[in-house]
Design an enzyme around this catalytic site. Sequence first.
Site, mmCIF file in Angstrom:
data_model
loop_
_atom_site.group_PDB
_atom_site.id
_atom_site.type_symbol
_atom_site.label_atom_id
_atom_site.label_comp_id
_atom_site.label_asym_id
_atom_site.label_seq_id
_atom_site.Cartn_x
_atom_site.Cartn_y
_atom_site.Cartn_z
ATOM 1 N N TYR A 1 140.283 161.694 23.329
ATOM 2 C CA TYR A 1 140.824 163.121 23.533
ATOM 3 C C TYR A 1 142.492 162.351 22.766
ATOM 4 O O TYR A 1 142.581 163.263 22.869
ATOM 5 C CB TYR A 1 141.315 163.441 25.230
ATOM 6 C CG TYR A 1 142.585 164.494 25.378
ATOM 7 C CD1 TYR A 1 141.823 165.821 25.548
ATOM 8 C CD2 TYR A 1 143.315 163.763 25.389
ATOM 9 C CE1 TYR A 1 143.100 166.666 25.694
ATOM 10 C CE2 TYR A 1 144.727 165.685 25.317
ATOM 11 C CZ TYR A 1 143.784 166.727 25.554
ATOM 12 O OH TYR A 1 145.380 167.207 25.391
ATOM 13 N N ASP B 1 149.192 169.048 27.175
ATOM 14 C CA ASP B 1 148.475 168.631 27.016
ATOM 15 C C ASP B 1 148.037 167.395 26.443
ATOM 16 O O ASP B 1 147.259 165.853 26.896
ATOM 17 C CB ASP B 1 148.172 168.837 24.983
ATOM 18 C CG ASP B 1 146.981 169.997 24.311
ATOM 19 O OD1 ASP B 1 146.777 170.536 25.700
ATOM 20 O OD2 ASP B 1 147.214 170.228 23.536
ATOM 21 N N HIS C 1 143.999 169.439 30.936
ATOM 22 C CA HIS C 1 142.740 169.126 30.779
ATOM 23 C C HIS C 1 141.790 169.127 31.476
ATOM 24 O O HIS C 1 143.011 167.361 31.633
ATOM 25 C CB HIS C 1 142.488 169.288 28.682
ATOM 26 C CG HIS C 1 143.037 169.995 27.921
ATOM 27 N ND1 HIS C 1 142.155 171.268 27.811
ATOM 28 C CD2 HIS C 1 143.873 169.948 26.952
ATOM 29 C CE1 HIS C 1 143.019 172.374 27.146
ATOM 30 N NE2 HIS C 1 143.578 171.216 26.544
ATOM 31 N N HIS D 1 152.595 175.955 26.149
ATOM 32 C CA HIS D 1 151.854 175.313 24.703
ATOM 33 C C HIS D 1 151.134 176.573 24.039
ATOM 34 O O HIS D 1 149.839 177.610 25.007
ATOM 35 C CB HIS D 1 151.072 174.610 24.949
ATOM 36 C CG HIS D 1 150.574 173.470 23.696
ATOM 37 N ND1 HIS D 1 150.382 173.874 22.469
ATOM 38 C CD2 HIS D 1 149.303 173.014 23.426
ATOM 39 C CE1 HIS D 1 149.500 173.677 21.832
ATOM 40 N NE2 HIS D 1 148.932 173.200 21.889
ATOM 41 N N GLU E 1 149.224 176.557 21.983
ATOM 42 C CA GLU E 1 147.687 176.704 21.190
ATOM 43 C C GLU E 1 146.648 177.551 22.294
ATOM 44 O O GLU E 1 146.664 177.875 23.820
ATOM 45 C CB GLU E 1 146.857 175.928 21.088
ATOM 46 C CG GLU E 1 145.609 175.647 20.768
ATOM 47 C CD GLU E 1 145.431 174.432 20.246
ATOM 48 O OE1 GLU E 1 146.319 173.077 20.730
ATOM 49 O OE2 GLU E 1 144.737 173.502 19.855
ATOM 50 N N ASP F 1 144.254 178.139 23.532
ATOM 51 C CA ASP F 1 143.149 177.296 25.017
ATOM 52 C C ASP F 1 143.793 177.857 26.172
ATOM 53 O O ASP F 1 143.641 177.740 27.349
ATOM 54 C CB ASP F 1 142.755 175.693 24.994
ATOM 55 C CG ASP F 1 143.506 174.549 24.297
ATOM 56 O OD1 ASP F 1 144.449 174.739 23.840
ATOM 57 O OD2 ASP F 1 143.564 173.527 24.723
ATOM 58 N N HIS G 1 151.035 168.173 21.222
ATOM 59 C CA HIS G 1 150.039 168.202 19.667
ATOM 60 C C HIS G 1 150.543 169.218 18.536
ATOM 61 O O HIS G 1 150.336 169.400 17.480
ATOM 62 C CB HIS G 1 149.201 169.312 20.636
ATOM 63 C CG HIS G 1 148.382 169.539 20.124
ATOM 64 N ND1 HIS G 1 146.476 169.981 20.183
ATOM 65 C CD2 HIS G 1 147.170 169.145 18.642
ATOM 66 C CE1 HIS G 1 146.038 170.329 18.830
ATOM 67 N NE2 HIS G 1 145.925 169.472 18.670
ATOM 68 N N HIS H 1 137.536 172.086 18.949
ATOM 69 C CA HIS H 1 137.825 172.330 17.450
ATOM 70 C C HIS H 1 137.746 171.445 16.563
ATOM 71 O O HIS H 1 138.238 170.778 15.944
ATOM 72 C CB HIS H 1 139.138 172.997 16.722
ATOM 73 C CG HIS H 1 140.450 171.979 17.632
ATOM 74 N ND1 HIS H 1 140.948 170.860 17.355
ATOM 75 C CD2 HIS H 1 141.616 172.367 18.072
ATOM 76 C CE1 HIS H 1 141.755 170.179 18.393
ATOM 77 N NE2 HIS H 1 142.161 171.207 18.433
#
Length: 389
Positions: free
Chosen positions: A187, A161, A218, A76, A78, A80, A142, A22
């Site tokens: 990050y 995250d 990640h 999470h 999101e 991803d 996040h 993003h």
Amino acid sequence: MNKISKDIYYIGYIDWDLRSFHGYSTPKGSSYNSYLILDEKKVLVDAVKDYGFDEMLKRIKQVIDPSEIDYIIANHAEMDHSGSIFKLLDIAPKAVVVTNKFGQKHMRLQMHREAKWRIVDDGDELEIGKRKLTFMTAPMVHWPDNMAVYSDFDKVLFSNDAFGQHIASSVRFFDQVEGVIEEAAKYYANIVFPYGNAVLKLLKKIETLEIDLILTAHGFSYRTKKDIAKILKLYSKWASYKADNNVVIVYDSMWHSTEIIANSFSLTLDRNRIDYSVFNLAKTHISDVVTKLLDAKFILVGSPIMNTQILPTVSAFLTYLKGLKPQKRYGLTFGSYGWGPAGYKFLEGSLEQAKINLLDKGKYYQFSPTNKWLDETGNDVVKLIKDKF
Ligand code: FEO
């Protein structure tokens, strides 16, 4: 087969080709790390992006039949991490999705699907056999739905995250490669910068836990005491918005006058032994500029005026910065204009909206600056900066 520790397997998706997350440039790719815990219950911790489903499924099948999965923990919502959950549910029909009320709401709004839900809150526990999993909500590390999970048996923190980096790699741990801290900083600056208070709350929640392993969602994870202490210390510094007495100069130019001002400021800082970095936005990605701002207390932003506006590259950078809101920073604007300086109101206003404290009114020159103006203005800027040391 990718065994992390006794009964814990890596089943994530390594996204070698990702070049933008993003808007954050990711030249080294990324990974969406999922884990499978084999206990009396078979538990999947976080999933992967929609297009990583096949790779995740192959990894799961190396360990168990996916239909045996009892719980899918969604730390999470999101995409991803949650984008493949419902594909997995189609072949793991007994699986219950464990998430918090925000995670459930966000997944429903994104996927328009229903599941067997188990809604947890901060401190709730889930017995899965030898292990007791404890959920720690981490809102705004996040999104409002973020949480982390701790397994007491393994002393493992599944941090989602938090503490991640965008790097694709076939090895999983921080101590196996060089240069991970720089990616962890990038990050943090591009993903977590606005949420310092939320990070501090998460750090408080985990400070009394005995942690042998931090498994991130990640990039690389952390398995040595030294590396775990290092990343926790850095997160504490970054979340407190502590910065060093150095300067980020960022600009774009039309006919080199704004560039001349930027370069003159840098030489004056040099003469005064103040560390600085210079970025031309025509050549550097905005996500690399904000990474440098993670450790710099000062930012000087320059643009010429074109058709009563600042340049689009500078405007885009400021839009990004307004979202990240780096606190406890000082800023100043500069540039060269032709027949009217009206656009500089936007430049200064944008820095203020990014919560950056203005050191002074902007330093602007009509057309090409003289050496006398450059010297005097550079000295003024250095004085303003030194006053805030
Ligand atoms: Fe890795 Fe906020 O998603």
